[in-house]
Design a protein around this motif. Structure first.
Motif, PDB file in Angstrom:
ATOM      1  N   ASP A 191       1.043  -1.065  -0.044  1.00 14.74           N
ATOM      2  CA  ASP A 191      -0.123  -0.059  -0.016  1.00 14.74           C
ATOM      3  C   ASP A 191       1.226   1.474  -0.151  1.00 14.74           C
ATOM      4  OD1 ASP A 191      -2.242  -1.642   0.123  1.00 14.74           O
ATOM      5  OD2 ASP A 191      -2.437  -1.452   2.256  1.00 14.74           O
ATOM      6  N   LEU A 192       2.069   1.680   1.056  1.00 17.88           N
ATOM      7  CA  LEU A 192       2.175   1.827   1.127  1.00 17.88           C
ATOM      8  C   LEU A 192       3.428   2.837  -0.615  1.00 17.88           C
ATOM      9  CD1 LEU A 192       4.361   2.082   4.433  1.00 17.88           C
ATOM     10  CD2 LEU A 192       2.682   3.294   3.888  1.00 17.88           C
ATOM     11  N   TYR A 193       4.093   1.691  -0.531  1.00 16.18           N
ATOM     12  CA  TYR A 193       4.534   1.778  -1.992  1.00 16.18           C
ATOM     13  C   TYR A 193       3.355   2.030  -3.239  1.00 16.18           C
ATOM     14  CZ  TYR A 193       6.646   0.060  -6.628  1.00 16.18           C
ATOM     15  OH  TYR A 193       7.021   0.106  -7.645  1.00 16.18           O
ATOM     16  N   GLU A 214       1.094   4.224  -2.861  1.00 22.66           N
ATOM     17  CA  GLU A 214       0.381   5.452  -2.906  1.00 22.66           C
ATOM     18  C   GLU A 214       1.809   6.201  -2.363  1.00 22.66           C
ATOM     19  OE1 GLU A 214      -1.956   8.229   0.579  1.00 22.66           O
ATOM     20  OE2 GLU A 214      -1.611   6.038   0.769  1.00 22.66           O
ATOM     21  N   TYR A 215       2.649   6.262  -2.758  1.00 24.60           N
ATOM     22  CA  TYR A 215       3.846   7.313  -2.507  1.00 24.60           C
ATOM     23  C   TYR A 215       5.579   7.118  -3.006  1.00 24.60           C
ATOM     24  CZ  TYR A 215       1.158   8.233   2.761  1.00 24.60           C
ATOM     25  OH  TYR A 215      -0.052   9.131   2.988  1.00 24.60           O
ATOM     26  N   THR A 265       7.769   2.679  -0.589  1.00 25.94           N
ATOM     27  CA  THR A 265       7.205   1.720   0.861  1.00 25.94           C
ATOM     28  C   THR A 265       8.589   2.442   1.734  1.00 25.94           C
ATOM     29  OG1 THR A 265       7.364  -0.270  -0.009  1.00 25.94           O
ATOM     30  CG2 THR A 265       7.505   0.279   3.333  1.00 25.94           C
ATOM     31  N   GLY A 276       6.579   6.313   2.274  1.00 29.00           N
ATOM     32  CA  GLY A 276       5.633   6.206   2.671  1.00 29.00           C
ATOM     33  C   GLY A 276       5.765   5.818   3.888  1.00 29.00           C
ATOM     34  N   GLN A 290       8.182  14.702   3.777  1.00 31.05           N
ATOM     35  CA  GLN A 290       7.840  13.875   1.967  1.00 31.05           C
ATOM     36  C   GLN A 290       9.282  13.771   1.695  1.00 31.05           C
ATOM     37  OE1 GLN A 290       4.635  13.754   0.494  1.00 31.05           O
ATOM     38  NE2 GLN A 290       5.689  11.931  -0.221  1.00 31.05           N
TER      39      GLN A 290
END
Length: 255
Positions: A59-61, A63-64, A67, A70, A159
């Motif tokens: 999920d983090l990979y 979205e951001y 990983t 994220g 970020q």
């Protein structure tokens, strides 16, 4: 069969290459090892519940971009260099062998050639050395280039700049000092290719035969460049001389 959409009249001046799963095939197994190491890091160093790690990692990979990026946004505190050393330090680099075919292809290209990767500098150098391509590129745009120490402050919520964000591509274009309309970008990731196109680059998806959104060309293998993009070798002689004389960009190799 490789797919290509010939762009007539363009004289390319620069070629940007991703490293992992682009300069060598996905079948090498480094990708799986990298994912395994990331999950182990999340378990052992960040103490994330084991049942949550696989989905969280994906999920983090998604979205951001990575990983790691994220995890930083979520507030996990860890040293960037230690993270990279853990993730890449145990990779089976011995599976990568010298690639004289690719080396000869790269050396025959008259354009500037630059690496553009989300990985850290040490990993990129190690891969290039294993493939025998260490002297084929002018420089390396990597994690440290896009996230210099003065910007990687102690605020863990900051970020991280990385592909596929268009901002990362724009930063790479500025760092390399290239005209995106005269630059070709090679990557195995469909979303990176899409962002590269938004940033104005000519784009090539590597490792598949079908075009993805934003891709101008599709290559089953990086070795098929000459068949799909013969125009790389069609630069005018005067243009070649000008490109060969272009000095290396120091900020890319000081990461």
């Amino acid at each position: 069969m490789d797919t290509a959409q010939r762009i007539v009249g363009v004289k390319y001046e620069c070629l940007l290459f991703d490293v992992d799963d682009t300069l060598y095939p996905l079948s090498s197994g480094l990708n799986l090892s990298c994912c395994k190491n990331i999950q182990e890091y999340m378990l052992e160093h960040l103490h994330i519940e084991q049942s949550e790690v696989p989905k969280m990692c994906l999920d983090l990979y998604g979205e951001y971009g990575t990983t790691m990026a994220g995890l930083k946004v979520l507030g996990y505190e860890f040293d960037n260099d230690e993270f990279h050393a853990y993730i890449h330090g145990r990779l089976p680099y011995e599976k990568l062998k010298p690639d004289p075919v690719l080396r000869n292809l790269l050396l025959s290209m008259p354009q500037r050639k630059i690496i553009f990767t989300n990985a850290d500098h040490a990993h990129a150098v190690k891969v290039l050395n294993r493939l025998g391509l260490e002297d084929c590129f002018e420089g390396i745009i990597c994690f440290e280039t896009l996230n210099p120490p003065k910007q990687r402050c102690f605020n863990s919520h900051s970020q991280i700049l990385c592909k596929p964000s268009v901002e990362a591509f724009e930063a790479a274009i500025r760092t390399a000092n290239v005209d995106p309309e005269k630059t070709v970008f090679f990557d195995d990731s469909a979303r990176n290719v899409a962002s590269g196109k938004v940033a104005g680059l000519h784009t090539v998806i590597v490792g598949r035969s079908d075009l993805v959104p934003g891709a101008d060309h599709a290559l089953n293998s990086i070795h098929n460049i000459k068949e799909a993009l013969p125009e790389i070798w069609e630069a005018e002689e005067g243009t070649q001389e000008q490109m060969i004389q272009t000095p290396a960009v120091e900020t890319m190799v000081l990461a």
